[in-house]
Design a protein around this motif. Structure first.
Motif, PDB file in Angstrom:
ATOM      1  N   ILE A 128      21.418 -44.309 -17.590  1.00 28.51           N
ATOM      2  CA  ILE A 128      22.857 -44.402 -17.352  1.00 28.51           C
ATOM      3  C   ILE A 128      23.639 -44.101 -18.636  1.00 28.51           C
ATOM      4  N   LYS A 129      23.175 -44.616 -19.745  1.00 25.01           N
ATOM      5  CA  LYS A 129      23.843 -44.326 -21.015  1.00 25.01           C
ATOM      6  C   LYS A 129      23.827 -42.824 -21.305  1.00 25.01           C
ATOM      7  N   ALA A 130      22.691 -42.181 -21.062  1.00 25.23           N
ATOM      8  CA  ALA A 130      22.597 -40.741 -21.308  1.00 25.23           C
ATOM      9  C   ALA A 130      23.544 -39.958 -20.410  1.00 25.23           C
ATOM     10  N   LEU A 131      23.635 -40.351 -19.146  1.00 18.30           N
ATOM     11  CA  LEU A 131      24.514 -39.657 -18.213  1.00 18.30           C
ATOM     12  C   LEU A 131      25.987 -39.903 -18.544  1.00 18.30           C
ATOM     13  N   LEU A 132      26.321 -41.109 -18.963  1.00 21.24           N
ATOM     14  CA  LEU A 132      27.704 -41.386 -19.366  1.00 21.24           C
ATOM     15  C   LEU A 132      28.102 -40.535 -20.569  1.00 21.24           C
ATOM     16  N   GLY A 133      27.141 -40.173 -21.382  1.00 20.52           N
ATOM     17  CA  GLY A 133      27.439 -39.342 -22.546  1.00 20.52           C
ATOM     18  C   GLY A 133      27.922 -37.945 -22.195  1.00 20.52           C
ATOM     19  N   ILE A 134      27.626 -37.487 -20.972  1.00 21.65           N
ATOM     20  CA  ILE A 134      28.074 -36.153 -20.544  1.00 21.65           C
ATOM     21  C   ILE A 134      29.005 -36.249 -19.336  1.00 21.65           C
ATOM     22  N   TYR A 135      29.513 -37.443 -19.083  1.00 22.47           N
ATOM     23  CA  TYR A 135      30.336 -37.677 -17.895  1.00 22.47           C
ATOM     24  C   TYR A 135      31.581 -36.796 -17.875  1.00 22.47           C
ATOM     25  N   GLU A 161      29.645 -47.524 -23.373  1.00 28.37           N
ATOM     26  CA  GLU A 161      29.460 -46.132 -22.945  1.00 28.37           C
ATOM     27  C   GLU A 161      30.419 -45.774 -21.809  1.00 28.37           C
ATOM     28  N   ILE A 162      30.741 -46.736 -20.935  1.00 25.51           N
ATOM     29  CA  ILE A 162      31.741 -46.490 -19.892  1.00 25.51           C
ATOM     30  C   ILE A 162      33.081 -46.162 -20.531  1.00 25.51           C
ATOM     31  N   ILE A 163      33.473 -46.978 -21.497  1.00 24.34           N
ATOM     32  CA  ILE A 163      34.763 -46.772 -22.161  1.00 24.34           C
ATOM     33  C   ILE A 163      34.779 -45.441 -22.904  1.00 24.34           C
ATOM     34  N   ALA A 164      33.686 -45.126 -23.581  1.00 21.24           N
ATOM     35  CA  ALA A 164      33.607 -43.848 -24.300  1.00 21.24           C
ATOM     36  C   ALA A 164      33.712 -42.678 -23.329  1.00 21.24           C
ATOM     37  N   ALA A 165      33.079 -42.794 -22.166  1.00 22.01           N
ATOM     38  CA  ALA A 165      33.144 -41.737 -21.159  1.00 22.01           C
ATOM     39  C   ALA A 165      34.566 -41.567 -20.632  1.00 22.01           C
ATOM     40  N   MET A 166      35.267 -42.681 -20.436  1.00 23.39           N
ATOM     41  CA  MET A 166      36.644 -42.610 -19.958  1.00 23.39           C
ATOM     42  C   MET A 166      37.553 -41.988 -21.011  1.00 23.39           C
ATOM     43  N   GLU A 167      37.368 -42.371 -22.258  1.00 20.51           N
ATOM     44  CA  GLU A 167      38.188 -41.814 -23.331  1.00 20.51           C
ATOM     45  C   GLU A 167      37.955 -40.312 -23.478  1.00 20.51           C
ATOM     46  N   GLN A 186      36.936 -38.796 -11.100  1.00 21.31           N
ATOM     47  CA  GLN A 186      35.726 -39.380 -11.685  1.00 21.31           C
ATOM     48  C   GLN A 186      36.047 -40.538 -12.625  1.00 21.31           C
ATOM     49  N   VAL A 187      37.134 -40.394 -13.386  1.00 22.33           N
ATOM     50  CA  VAL A 187      37.556 -41.487 -14.265  1.00 22.33           C
ATOM     51  C   VAL A 187      37.913 -42.710 -13.419  1.00 22.33           C
ATOM     52  N   ALA A 188      38.644 -42.489 -12.341  1.00 20.38           N
ATOM     53  CA  ALA A 188      39.016 -43.600 -11.455  1.00 20.38           C
ATOM     54  C   ALA A 188      37.776 -44.290 -10.896  1.00 20.38           C
ATOM     55  N   CYS A 189      36.726 -43.525 -10.624  1.00 20.34           N
ATOM     56  CA  CYS A 189      35.491 -44.118 -10.095  1.00 20.34           C
ATOM     57  C   CYS A 189      34.875 -45.112 -11.075  1.00 20.34           C
ATOM     58  N   LEU A 190      35.001 -44.842 -12.362  1.00 18.88           N
ATOM     59  CA  LEU A 190      34.430 -45.754 -13.358  1.00 18.88           C
ATOM     60  C   LEU A 190      35.154 -47.100 -13.396  1.00 18.88           C
TER      61      LEU A 190
END
Length: 264
Positions: A128-135, A161-167, A186-190
């Motif tokens: 999940i962390k790896a996937l959030l890195g390319i979200y 990682e969720i917050i980093a993906a949103m930013e 996609q951001v809203a989904c997080l």
């Protein structure tokens, strides 16, 4: 005995050798009985055609096998050199964008049905962390958010990682860069997992999205859905605001979200 070197038999036949859908075989394999295919799937994972490599990773990850998780992590960490980079092998139906990573995220979600142990949970967190890195770069739809929200401890483990993906996603949206899919959605989904672990942060991002996309009913409805899992005043205030917008479907979803909160 089926050939362990034939991709079609590995991926698209059941234990009796009958043709079957990939997802049906994955579902059956969660209860065991397909262990004899693991060596062939690992071989396919490393040396097959790009499409077959992807499906082998999906099958192995869904079954909670480390080889599937490791390949997923490798691909997410080097997303510009995945086997299908030159020619995507699966597509999202509406946008027609590459949906390989969405498929892998869904496999992580399925892996929760595999035999539970601490090792699988650690692989799930790493994946999940790896996937959030390319979200912010690839299509995921709701799949990754739903995989995260399945367990609160996993959501807590990947919060940063969720917050980093949103930013990272919001930065791209501010630059008006087109990726071929609805990144704002996609951001809203997080917000689905984020609301359950930090409502104040979730409220902040919800307000940012509403400010920029007050005309996008699909995004607003996803925000309402996510905030229905909250309990705090900040998220309730947002839902009350969404009720005032003259969008019948949004009003209905918002009222349902408020009702859900009262039952929590």
């Amino acid at each position: 005995m089926q050939s362990l070197n034939n991709p079609e038999q590995l991926l698209f036949t059941d234990c009796e050798g009958n043709q079957a859908q990939l997802q049906d075989i994955i579902d059956d394999g969660l209860d065991g009985g397909y262990e004899y295919r693991i060596p062939g799937l690992i071989n396919l994972l490393n040396s097959g055609e790009p499409y077959h490599q992807l499906l082998a990773a999906v099958m192995l990850t869904s079954w909670g096998h480390p080889a599937g998780f490791q390949k997923l992590i490798d691909w997410a960490s080097n997303s510009q050199s995945v086997p299908w980079q030159a020619a995507p092998v699966v597509y999202e139906r509406i946008s027609q964008t590459d949906s390989a990573f969405e498929m892998l995220a869904d496999a992580v979600n399925t892996s929760y049905y595999a035999d539970e142990n601490q090792n699988i949970q650690q692989w799930q967190i790493k994946a999940i962390k790896a996937l959030l890195g390319i979200y912010h770069q690839y299509y995921f739809g709701r799949s990754l958010a739903l995989a995260i929200v399945r367990k609160k401890e996993i959501a807590q483990a990947v919060k940063s990682e969720i917050i980093a993906a949103m930013e990272a996603s919001l930065k791209i949206l501010q630059e008006h860069t087109s990726l071929g899919f609805d990144l704002a959605f996609q951001v809203a989904c997080l917000l689905i997992p984020l609301t359950r672990i930090d409502e104040n942060v979730a409220a902040n991002y919800a307000n940012q999205l509403i400010s920029s996309y007050s005309h996008k009913e699909r995004i607003l409805r996803e925000i309402a859905n996510a905030l229905g899992d909250g309990k705090e005043k900040a998220t309730l205030a947002i839902l009350e605001h969404l009720k005032t917008l003259k969008m019948p479907a949004l009003i209905r979803d918002t009222e349902n979200a408020i009702a859900r909160r009262s039952r929590n």
